[in-house]
Scaffold this active site. Sequence first.
Site, PDB file in Angstrom:
ATOM      1  CG  MET A   5      -4.293 -20.579   7.533  1.00 24.97           C
ATOM      2  SD  MET A   5      -4.418 -22.378   7.664  1.00 24.97           S
ATOM      3  CE  MET A   5      -5.177 -22.557   9.269  1.00 24.97           C
ATOM      4  CB  CYS A   6      -9.711 -17.633   5.329  1.00 29.44           C
ATOM      5  SG  CYS A   6      -8.643 -16.203   5.174  1.00 29.44           S
ATOM      6  N   GLY A   7     -11.537 -19.194   7.279  1.00 27.84           N
ATOM      7  CA  GLY A   7     -12.652 -20.127   7.407  1.00 27.84           C
ATOM      8  C   GLY A   7     -13.899 -19.516   6.806  1.00 27.84           C
TER       9      GLY A   7
END
Lengths: 299, 226
Positions: A5-7
């Site tokens: 994921m991560c943004g």
Amino acid sequence: MEMTMCGIVGLFLKKEDLRPRLGDLLTDMLITMTDRGPDSAGIAIYGDEAPGLKMTIQSETPDETFAGLGDALTVAVGAPVPLRVADTHAVLILPEGTEAAARAFMTEKGIRVMGTGHAMEIFKEVGLPKDVAARFGVRGMGGSHGIGHTRMATESAVTTLGAHPFSTGDDQCLVHNGSLSNHNHLRRSLTQKGFPPSTENDTEVAACYISSRLAEGASLGEALEGTLDDLDGFFTFVVGTKTGFGVVRDPIACKPAVMAETDDYVAFGSEYRAFANLPGIEDARVWEPEPATVYFWER
Amino acid sequence: MRTIDMATTPLRDLNSTLQAAAASGEGQWEIVNPKGSHAVAVGLDGPIAVTIKGSTGYYCAGMNKAAKIHVTGSVGPGVAENMMSGHVIIEGDASQYAGATGHGGLLVIKGNASSRCGISMKGIDIVVHGNIGHMSAFMAQSGNLVVLGDAGDALGDSLYEARLFVRGSVKSLGADCVEKEMRPEHVEILRDLLDRSGAEAKPEEFKRYGSARQLYNFHVDNAGAY
């Protein structure tokens, strides 16, 4: 460090007017990406140039470590060292020619150096993005550009050092969404070249790679082009230098990315939500960066 | 026309309201302040008309059946995923896997669509006024994908029986995807789709691509492999 994921958020201002609001805008962008990365957050922000080299340091025990640090450093490097404490981090301004002595001091005292640069300051910690941003007072920071990251760690520990951005050269930072598969091989060759990664993190290898290319004289655009040939794996990178801002995605491009540009700024987000509160976003050119295509802006 | 403001209405309430309206019949709805939210106007099962003023995130108009959904901005990944019927129109761009696995209905993207557009489509018609990205129509089974602009790498890889019509260039064709003759019935299908999607293009300007049928057909010579 595999990350599913991560943004990522990034904002590069083209005009001076928005400078005082940079930290405020970036904080809103970062908080919208909390769902993608609630474990830890970090931000690299390019503020006013200091009359020396800015060194951002971090300590697990800031009250003890930072008390009297300015005086001790002044003695150690032989010149006054202004110091600004922000929670677990502090930004020092090192007079010219004192970096080596300051680094030796930090090593001796076990204080972590997060990054150095004439404009860049870097802050990252474990916790929800809104809390991390509040602890460092990111909203109050002005500047020309900045890059933020919200992390969802899937295969390694949630630690300060595992958080992004990674900085492996003066005024250079990189954030990453994805995972690299040839980082061990690269780690060896980068170490031989004099750009040794300091952690086991794959993203740091990418940061060292770009630092090594820039040191060889490559432009930011050329260094980013190089990632397409030399790095294997999934990646969307957003990179900052003192005057530049760049984006590249691997050829498969399964990690999400969207960009927006107006006369005032260029913005990057893992999702459009990150842009929702940017001024003039209704009329911005919004597009998805193409796979295996380098985008960069220099001021 | 009724308006729902997403700045003050939670997503679940919005979708419940729209789903209830769809179940009971007709109506016109306007959604304001979507601000990139995910899963806006999903699972609508009736002939209502919904206009979303702005841009949305993941999975807008998913599982649509019979509703007409119009987005004035751009959409994130997975717009109109698994659509059964109805009409979804995007004024801006669409991110990855637009119209994936769709069984029916018409999806119109007036800007560009990125990678994997129409992946595993099963009867949906998709018309993209701009370009599409790589791996589009991967394993597409039936329906029509019409592209007024250019197509990226590996178009129609492992294609079944979907028809692909591209006006611009195709960077590369995927495994088992070939250019095919444009016969009168294809011109008619294309003319109707262009007409219904408000596209200013002539069917004669397009090339048709389809399956060479070498990958998915069972060959008796290969029986020993099963």
